[in-house]
Write an enzyme that holds these catalytic residues in place. Structure first.
Site, mmCIF file in Angstrom:
data_model
loop_
_atom_site.group_PDB
_atom_site.id
_atom_site.type_symbol
_atom_site.label_atom_id
_atom_site.label_comp_id
_atom_site.label_asym_id
_atom_site.label_seq_id
_atom_site.Cartn_x
_atom_site.Cartn_y
_atom_site.Cartn_z
ATOM 1 N N GLU A 128 34.131 33.202 33.192
ATOM 2 C CA GLU A 128 34.964 33.195 34.415
ATOM 3 C C GLU A 128 34.059 32.564 35.620
ATOM 4 O OE1 GLU A 128 38.685 33.618 34.843
ATOM 5 O OE2 GLU A 128 38.504 33.245 32.599
ATOM 6 N N HIS A 135 38.820 39.694 38.142
ATOM 7 C CA HIS A 135 37.442 39.256 38.310
ATOM 8 C C HIS A 135 36.607 40.561 38.841
ATOM 9 C CE1 HIS A 135 38.707 34.992 38.123
ATOM 10 N NE2 HIS A 135 38.475 35.294 37.073
ATOM 11 N N CYS A 148 36.650 33.644 46.754
ATOM 12 C CA CYS A 148 36.940 33.033 45.378
ATOM 13 C C CYS A 148 36.844 31.557 46.041
ATOM 14 C CB CYS A 148 38.401 33.189 45.165
ATOM 15 S SG CYS A 148 38.708 34.812 44.350
#
Length: 454
Positions: free
Chosen positions: A181, A253, A375
């Site tokens: 990720e 995450h 992000c």
């Protein structure tokens, strides 16, 4: 290896015109909560650009990554849809409308998932390394990495400047053992940007993980983290397991429950498995003067941390690289959450830790789909020579931000519902917008950015 002129550059994802709320990401509570609501693509992109302007005006070097080509009709073609583009859209809308949200997804806006980055001072060959994340846990994101690789090669191409400074790899294999990720689960810790640092790789599962203990998917694997470290020739890497409690609470995450920069790692009390954290912190302290800042659950609950995205703030050294004068760029939701605001007010008065200032930014359109300020950006440590080799089309000043905002105002819809994706006219709008973006950036400088343009 020491590069005294190195700095951290933030490359934010420019939010694309297909930004919508499809509710496609399992474990992302905000995405699920807002699924099928109408979004505001124009507002989203303008909010993102204003965040970039905020950092620029604070004195930081700021870049951006362009939106990916959406919809990705090659995926629909691989799934058996044939004919001209508009016919493919019509056929998909009639036969499998749920696929439209997947191929129209604008999730590449969250550049922290674009890739893992290792600076030249941390790699054996002295290059800056990039590995696009395969993002295989969710279908709408698993289609991103070929486009991400193309974009990274366009932005970080040594052909734009003499010398060979960058190495862009392909994603690790898209099989379950190697779920990756990107930088959302990787933190580069160091004493100073130009000095050798340590890559902290956080993973949710390994070969011994019992999936019965997880409510939501553990997206990052230990095997993927180790593979990326090998690809990059990383000099020093430490691996740390995320707590299943955090994953089950909605921390899909690591950057939802922890943030680090320089020698500082700020994390929630329940971010990591306790024994794993003690071992990892010991290994880190053997290599750098690590300072940890644990946010107690009694001060900010795990629920409040995830709702406010406190840990998805950007943690920045001062513009001149001073690690003793740090700043948080936090989402406005942190200011509105009583417990989080109180903690931030207290911490900035505590001179036993380096965070001195907090700036709040409005990125509500991104937050509604589960992505905060951190992000939206990919951090890349560059020397002055490496920065000069970056494609200048993707480095920002006030004029370019104004130009991009004008482009957004010209091409983006004010409102977009998932049902609008079935309209072939919208497809044509998006292609026109991307064509104009290429013209704005300079066709010679961004040649090959979008496959549909040849």
């Amino acid at each position: 290896m020491t590069n005294t002129t190195a700095r951290e550059v933030n490359f934010d994802g420019l939010i694309g015109p297909t930004h919508h709320y499809g509710g496609l990401a399992s474990g992302n509570l905000a995405s699920s909560r807002n699924a099928m609501r109408s979004s505001n693509p124009r507002e989203a992109a303008l909010q993102g650009l204003e965040k970039m302007r905020t950092l620029l005006r604070l004195g930081y070097t700021q870049g951006f990554l362009p939106p990916q080509q959406r919809p990705d009709l090659t995926v629909l073609q691989q799934l058996g849809f044939r004919g001209p583009d508009e016919h493919i859209i019509n056929s998909t809308a009639a036969q499998a409308p749920e696929l439209l949200s997947m191929v129209y997804s604008a999730s590449s806006m969250w550049a922290a998932n674009a890739a893992t980055v290792t600076p030249s001072s941390d790699s054996h060959d002295g290059k800056v390394h990039f590995t696009p994340a395969n993002l295989l846990t969710t279908a709408h994101r698993a289609i991103e990495h070929p486009h991400t690789e193309r974009i990274l090669r366009t932005v970080f191409s040594a052909s734009h400047h003499p010398g060979d400074h960058f190495s862009v790899h392909s994603a690790v294999p898209s099989i379950q053992r190697f779920g990756d990720e990107g930088a959302a689960n990787h933190t580069r810790l160091c004493h100073a940007y130009g000095e050798a640092g340590v890559g902290l790789f956080v993973y949710g599962r390994n070969e011994q993980t019992d999936p019965a203990n997880l409510t939501f998917p553990a997206r990052q694997t230990l095997a993927a983290s180790a593979a990326v470290a090998r690809q990059h020739g990383t000099r020093a890497a430490v691996y740390l397991q995320q707590a299943s409690r955090a994953i089950n609470a909605g921390a899909f995450h690591n950057d939802v429950v922890a943030v680090g920069n320089g020698p500082l790692l700020m994390y929630h009390q329940h971010a990591y498995e306790t024994a794993a954290a003690e071992q990892a912190f010991k290994a880190l302290r053997e290599q750098l003067p690590l300072q940890t800042l644990c946010v107690a659950d009694a001060d900010v609950s795990l629920d409040d941390a995830i709702k406010s995205y406190l840990f998805n703030s950007q943690l920045l050294a001062s513009p001149d690289g001073d690690m003793n004068r740090m700043r948080l760029i936090a989402p406005s939701e942190c200011e509105e959450n009583t417990a989080v605001r109180r903690w931030l007010e207290q911490i900035t008065q505590d001179h036993n830790q380096p965070i001195r200032d907090v700036s709040f930014v409005d990125v509500r359109q991104s937050m509604s789909n589960g992505g905060g300020p951190a992000c939206l950006r990919l951090r890349v440590v560059l020397t002055d020579e490496q920065l000069a080799a970056v494609n200048p089309a993707f480095l920002l000043d006030e004029t370019k931000i104004n130009q991009l905002q004008d482009w957004v105002k010209c091409h983006y819809r004010d409102q977009l519902s998932p049902a609008d994706l079935a309209d072939p006219l919208f497809y044509r709008e998006v292609m026109t917008a991307l064509e104009d973006l290429v013209r704005l950036l300079g066709p010679q400088q961004v040649n090959g950015l979008y496959p549909f343009m040849g």
